[in-house]
Design an enzyme around this catalytic site. Sequence first.
Site, PDB file in Angstrom:
ATOM      1  CB  SER A   1      -0.929   0.020   1.212  1.00  0.00           C
ATOM      2  OG  SER A   1      -2.064  -0.731   0.908  1.00  0.00           O
TER       3      SER A   1
ATOM      4  CE1 TYR B   1      -4.532  -0.993  -4.537  1.00  0.00           C
ATOM      5  CE2 TYR B   1      -5.188  -3.303  -4.599  1.00  0.00           C
ATOM      6  CZ  TYR B   1      -4.865  -2.160  -3.878  1.00  0.00           C
ATOM      7  OH  TYR B   1      -4.869  -2.205  -2.510  1.00  0.00           O
TER       8      TYR B   1
ATOM      9  CE1 TYR C   1      -5.254   1.023   4.221  1.00  0.00           C
ATOM     10  CE2 TYR C   1      -3.666  -0.261   5.476  1.00  0.00           C
ATOM     11  CZ  TYR C   1      -4.133   0.226   4.273  1.00  0.00           C
ATOM     12  OH  TYR C   1      -3.476  -0.085   3.134  1.00  0.00           O
TER      13      TYR C   1
ATOM     14  CB  VAL D   1      -0.270  -5.935   4.057  1.00  0.00           C
ATOM     15  CG1 VAL D   1      -1.533  -5.323   4.621  1.00  0.00           C
ATOM     16  CG2 VAL D   1      -0.352  -6.156   2.577  1.00  0.00           C
TER      17      VAL D   1
HETATM   18  N1  GLU Z   1      -2.276  -5.235  -2.063  1.00  0.00           N
HETATM   19  C1  GLU Z   1      -2.828  -5.135  -0.750  1.00  0.00           C
HETATM   20  C2  GLU Z   1      -4.331  -5.306  -0.805  1.00  0.00           C
HETATM   21  O1  GLU Z   1      -4.940  -4.756  -1.647  1.00  0.00           O
HETATM   22  C3  GLU Z   1      -2.457  -3.819  -0.163  1.00  0.00           C
HETATM   23  C4  GLU Z   1      -2.956  -3.629   1.240  1.00  0.00           C
HETATM   24  C5  GLU Z   1      -1.980  -2.942   2.149  1.00  0.00           C
HETATM   25  O2  GLU Z   1      -0.779  -2.920   1.887  1.00  0.00           O
HETATM   26  O3  GLU Z   1      -2.405  -2.419   3.184  1.00  0.00           O
HETATM   27  O4  GLU Z   1      -4.925  -5.994  -0.027  1.00  0.00           O
END
Ligand code: GLU
Length: 298
Positions: free
Chosen positions: A58, A185, A233, A251
């Site tokens: 992310s 994405y 978040y 993540v």
């Molecule tokens: N590619 C991950 C997802 O879409 C990114 C989420 C993250 O890094 O917080 O779930």
Amino acid sequence: MMNRIHDEMQGMTDRGAVADYIPELAQVSPAHFAMSVCTADGQSFHVGEAGVPFSIQSISKVFTLALALGRLGDQLWSRVGREPSGLAFNSMVQLEHERGIPRNPFINAGAIVVTDAILAGHAPREVLGEVLRFVRQAAGDDDIHINHRVAKSEQATGHRNMALAHFLRAHGNLRNAPDLTCGVYFHQCAIEMTTRQLAQAGRFLMGGLPAARLLSPARVRRINALMMTCGHYDGSGDFAYRVGLPGKSGVGGGILVIAPGRAAIAVWSPGLDAQGNSRLGTLAVERLAQAAGWSVFG
Ligand code: GLU
């Protein structure tokens, strides 16, 4: 200071849990740790495995947001909000409640809209090339690549993100086909960088450096504001309280943190807390910010 923090982190046993919903990421050892700092006067400092690439996930949303704002300007804000979500990064409930306008560009639904906006009229390959060019230019390093195994791994299992994309499309807030936008994405999330490269890439968000001007100072301030309020978040309030600096987590266990006018910091420890943010990464930057006296709150 960094050596001391590194030593303290080596002794920690409660390192959190590695993200396992993306199968490729589940294989990463929670034992890794690295931290890099680039200061405004051009120095850089590194501890731990600062040369080992990890999945930025992310954190890529910061770079696509910068690209989208550069390309579309404030028009972007008709499609995505600027409020903290207070919910999980991949929440469906909120999107339904808010009729397809994601709360902010850093939750998954919002980032998917941002990617969709930069995709407009271009081939996915071109857009990914543009994202990589932007990141490489920001880092001043061409050795930054996408890990296609990680992208495929998420593509094969990312049903929730696909569901968010279909939902956005149903509300008229996705211009491209959901699998096309999600494909881009997933690939942007699968960019790999070392903390050394990520701290370097973060310099343009520090402000004040003419050489690092990839974006106008006003936009830099705004991206920092969003990182502060939405970058972790539903852990964003706690990060602001503990660290006092804007940051964006991924993540993969990385966090990019900006001390405006002073430094860009990248930290990596793959174990996550319940909100999906790096547990030791947060602790390490909390200690660094405290020791250095860096905070946007005085
Ligand atoms: N590619 C991950 C997802 O879409 C990114 C989420 C993250 O890094 O917080 O779930």
